[in-house]
Design a protein around this motif. Structure first.
Motif, PDB file in Angstrom:
ATOM      1  N   SER A  64      42.184  30.795  46.607  1.00 42.45           N
ATOM      2  CA  SER A  64      43.435  31.507  46.872  1.00 42.45           C
ATOM      3  C   SER A  64      43.478  32.077  48.284  1.00 42.45           C
ATOM      4  CB  SER A  64      43.635  32.630  45.854  1.00 42.45           C
ATOM      5  OG  SER A  64      42.579  33.556  45.896  1.00 42.45           O
TER       6      SER A  64
ATOM      7  N   THR B 228      49.354  37.762  34.207  1.00 36.54           N
ATOM      8  CA  THR B 228      50.403  36.757  34.377  1.00 36.54           C
ATOM      9  C   THR B 228      50.996  36.358  33.032  1.00 36.54           C
ATOM     10  OG1 THR B 228      49.322  35.900  36.359  1.00 36.54           O
ATOM     11  CG2 THR B 228      50.884  34.445  35.270  1.00 36.54           C
TER      12      THR B 228
ATOM     13  N   GLU C 241      44.718  39.200  37.916  1.00 35.26           N
ATOM     14  CA  GLU C 241      45.551  39.886  38.890  1.00 35.26           C
ATOM     15  C   GLU C 241      45.626  41.343  38.444  1.00 35.26           C
ATOM     16  OE1 GLU C 241      46.551  37.581  41.907  1.00 35.26           O
ATOM     17  OE2 GLU C 241      48.294  38.833  41.499  1.00 35.26           O
TER      18      GLU C 241
ATOM     19  N   LYS D  56      50.697  29.767  42.345  1.00 32.23           N
ATOM     20  CA  LYS D  56      49.503  30.388  41.765  1.00 32.23           C
ATOM     21  C   LYS D  56      48.410  29.353  41.602  1.00 32.23           C
ATOM     22  CE  LYS D  56      52.220  33.600  38.938  1.00 32.23           C
ATOM     23  NZ  LYS D  56      52.557  33.994  37.552  1.00 32.23           N
TER      24      LYS D  56
ATOM     25  N   ILE E 205      48.064  34.735  42.436  1.00 28.42           N
ATOM     26  CA  ILE E 205      49.163  34.384  43.328  1.00 28.42           C
ATOM     27  C   ILE E 205      48.611  33.997  44.701  1.00 28.42           C
ATOM     28  CG2 ILE E 205      51.223  35.253  44.501  1.00 28.42           C
ATOM     29  CD1 ILE E 205      51.596  37.156  42.104  1.00 28.42           C
TER      30      ILE E 205
END
Length: 633
Positions: free
Chosen positions: A265, A357, A386, A605, A611
């Motif tokens: 990410s 999420t 997250e 994502k 994200i």
């Protein structure tokens, strides 16, 4: 603002004590362990280690200094002895180890005795292919019992598995095979995702086409009619089960168990190394103590074996604890939004581990989806991946946990960890008060701090870098092929392991994760955590999920662009976007006001739910977004 200046208050300063209706159902109490670990962390972890199966029991806890530390260094074991053998020998032999569901409605139940036998056979088959201690095997399998069996069979031989998420493309798979130095790849013909077949074999065959060092491609054929030209090195999965049974190969506690590539990410994936001894002890401990899971409980994990959560809490942690783990191939809202909740009701799930999420997905869809289903057996709903924003916590506690006060049947808890850490590091035990927006305090045996760049503690309520001062057993032991990169995380900040996350601590010792250090926004000389703005955005009644980025601005240095997903009850309009902007101004002040609010149907994502803000940033600036191999399809 600078890192030494006070951060703004988190969106919620409330504390919600644990109701008796929940605590009376819990097994675990963290207080004695925290006291014992504080008094002598080595002795505490060594006592935990001796609860597991060893061929030579360790006499030492931590040895060496970071980054070159070891845990239980004189011990000898194999993770499958604790995860399988000890259960298969006793009364747990007939207990369900795995309950697996597919998108197509298929169900498979494997008892500990059955799973033990299948793993013994698969290991013998891999041994017949020449796989031995230290060999690397890439597992490119869908979320099925066969994928888990492949992992456990490698571990049983002392081989090192590297699971690659089923669905990553040819280039991503090839890169990981090469980096790991794999001799064998295990795959399936297809996986399922939202009713579609995902062709895995063609990807695997193409990935190894120009890699002569790969000696065998093991293929599990789920759909016999899904034919294609086979690579000459292809071996049938079923043929592995024709070579008898393999006993577990004892290895040193520090012997590598697996290499797992991070989600990417924030850049190029790196191969994180975990070991047989410390990883087993840490993951099983937190399953029992933080998640409150006991032998015989039904534990539902919505992750995938392609990610660390799937390794730790679909496979190794639950099996080592003797639990029954429920897992399901496919999306949580397919073939219909009620499928997740029907499964929880049907199988009597005690503890659910999911991602924020997922909760925000159902918050967007609305509570009507949940109402037909009896969720009263759920006592713990644990979240990670997250940050769990206060609004999502409130929604989940009310609609999944049964309410905010007395009469609730379950407790929604947040916690934080990373691929590199193997298991939970800080979190809110279900007995403790919940502070929405705060992941919780440090867990037993963990020493961490919120510090400045020079390693000095910052005052409570002040933004700083989250560091871990002392190694604990489930932490990574290296980055495959890149010792310099591994050393960096221990040497960049004098205080210890640098997590890369910004955080603040309150007076109760609870820690709020503010976002990645490289996601900090700098507006007119003020430093603002992206998570701060995102939390404020989702506190607006129209917003289900949000991500913010900073783009260059001649006057302010950066201007904030907010990408928001609306709840199903709202539609986009200039007036609504103005309302969202004004809401941020009111909540955070003028400096955090977005220069633009963009309504989107989805956010980029990783498949583990993180994200990828750098993708949004690259799109806004017309730049190359870099590695996209883990972007959710």
């Amino acid at each position: 603002m600078s890192e030494s200046e006070p951060a703004r208050p988190t969106p919620s300063a409330e504390r919600f004590p644990a109701p008796l209706s929940v605590t009376s159902r819990l097994h675990s109490d963290p207080a004695p362990d925290i006291e014992a670990a504080h008094a002598d962390a080595d002795a505490f972890w060594l006592a935990q280690a001796r609860r597991f199966e060893w061929t030579r029991e360790p006499s030492v806890g931590l040895s060496g200094a970071a980054p070159d530390f070891q845990w239980f260094a004189d011990g000898e074991t194999n993770v499958t002895l604790s995860a399988l053998d000890r259960h298969a020998r006793g009364e747990a032999r007939t207990r369900a180890a795995f309950i697996w569901l597919s998108e197509t409605g298929e169900e498979q139940v494997l008892t500990y005795g059955m799973l033990h036998g299948r793993v013994e056979q698969a290991a013998a088959g891999l041994r017949a292919l020449g796989v031995g201690v230290g060999d690397r095997v890439v597992v490119y399998m869908p979320l099925t019992p066969e994928g888990c069996i492949a992992m456990l069979a490698c571990a049983r031989l002392g081989a090192v598995h590297s699971v690659v998420y089923a669905g990553l493309g040819v280039g991503a798979l090839r890169d990981r095979i090469v980096d790991a130095g794999a001799r064998v790849v295990i795959t399936a013909d297809v996986g399922y995702r939202r009713g579609k077949l995902v062709d895995l074999y063609s990807v695997a065959a193409e990935a190894i086409a120009e890699l002569p060092e790969v000696e065998h491609l093991v293929l599990w054929e789920r759909i016999k009619t899904f034919s294609r030209e086979h690579d000459a090195r292809t071996v049938a999965w079923e043929s592995l089960f024709e070579h008898g049974r393999a006993a577990a190969v004892p290895v040193g506690a520090e012997h590598p168990l697996f290499i797992l590539y991070t989600s990417g990410s924030t850049g190029k994936p790196k191969g994180v190394i975990h070991t047989h001894g410390g990883y087993t002890v840490g993951t099983a401990y937190h399953l029992e103590q933080l998640f409150d899971v006991r032998a015989g409980d039904v534990f539902f994990c919505t992750s995938d074996i392609g990610w660390i959560v799937g390794h730790s809490y679909i496979v190794y942690g639950p099996l080592s604890a003797g639990a029954t783990v429920l897992f399901r191939e496919g999306a949580p809202d397919f073939p219909d939004p009620g499928v997740l909740w029907r499964s929880i009701e049907k199988y009597g799930v005690d503890v659910l581990f999911t991602a924020p999420t997922t909760l925000r997905l159902f918050m967007k869809l609305g509570a009507e989806v949940l109402k037909p289903h009896d969720l009263s057996r759920l006592r713990v709903i644990a979240c990670a991946g997250e940050a769990l924003n206060p609004e999502a916590w409130r929604w989940a506690q009310e609609h999944v946990g049964g309410g905010l006060g007395e009469g609730a049947h379950g407790r929604v808890i947040d916690h934080w960890w990373q691929t590199e850490l193997g298991g939970p590091t800080l979190g809110t035990h279900p007995r403790w008060p919940v502070r929405p927006g705060f992941a919780g305090p440090a867990l037993a045996g963990v020493e961490l701090g919120v510090v400045d760049e020079d390693g000095h503690d910052v005052p409570d309520g002040t933004q700083g870098q989250l560091v871990i001062r002392r190694p604990f057993p489930s932490m990574m032991r290296g980055i495959h092929g890149n010792p310099a990169k591994y050393a960096e995380v221990w040497t960049t900040n004098p205080a210890g392991y640098l997590s890369g996350d910004l955080a603040l601590r309150d007076k109760h010792g609870y820690i709020s994760i503010l976002g990645r250090a490289d996601d900090v926004l700098s507006v007119a000389g003020h430093r603002i955590g992206s998570a701060d703005v995102e939390d404020a955005l989702v506190s607006h009644p129209a917003v289900a999920e949000a991500a913010v980025i900073g783009i260059p601005d001649e006057l302010k240095g950066q201007s904030i662009v907010a990408h928001v997903i609306l709840r199903a009850t709202h539609t986009d309009s200039p007036g609504l976007r103005a309302s969202i902007t004004e809401h941020i101004r009111r909540e955070l002040g003028p400096i955090a006001t977005p220069g633009e609010v963009v309504v989107v149907s989805g956010l980029p994502k990783t498949r583990s739910g993180k994200i990828m803000r750098r993708v949004l940033r690259a799109q806004a600036l017309g730049e190359d977004p870099g590695d996209l191999t883990t972007l959710e399809g």
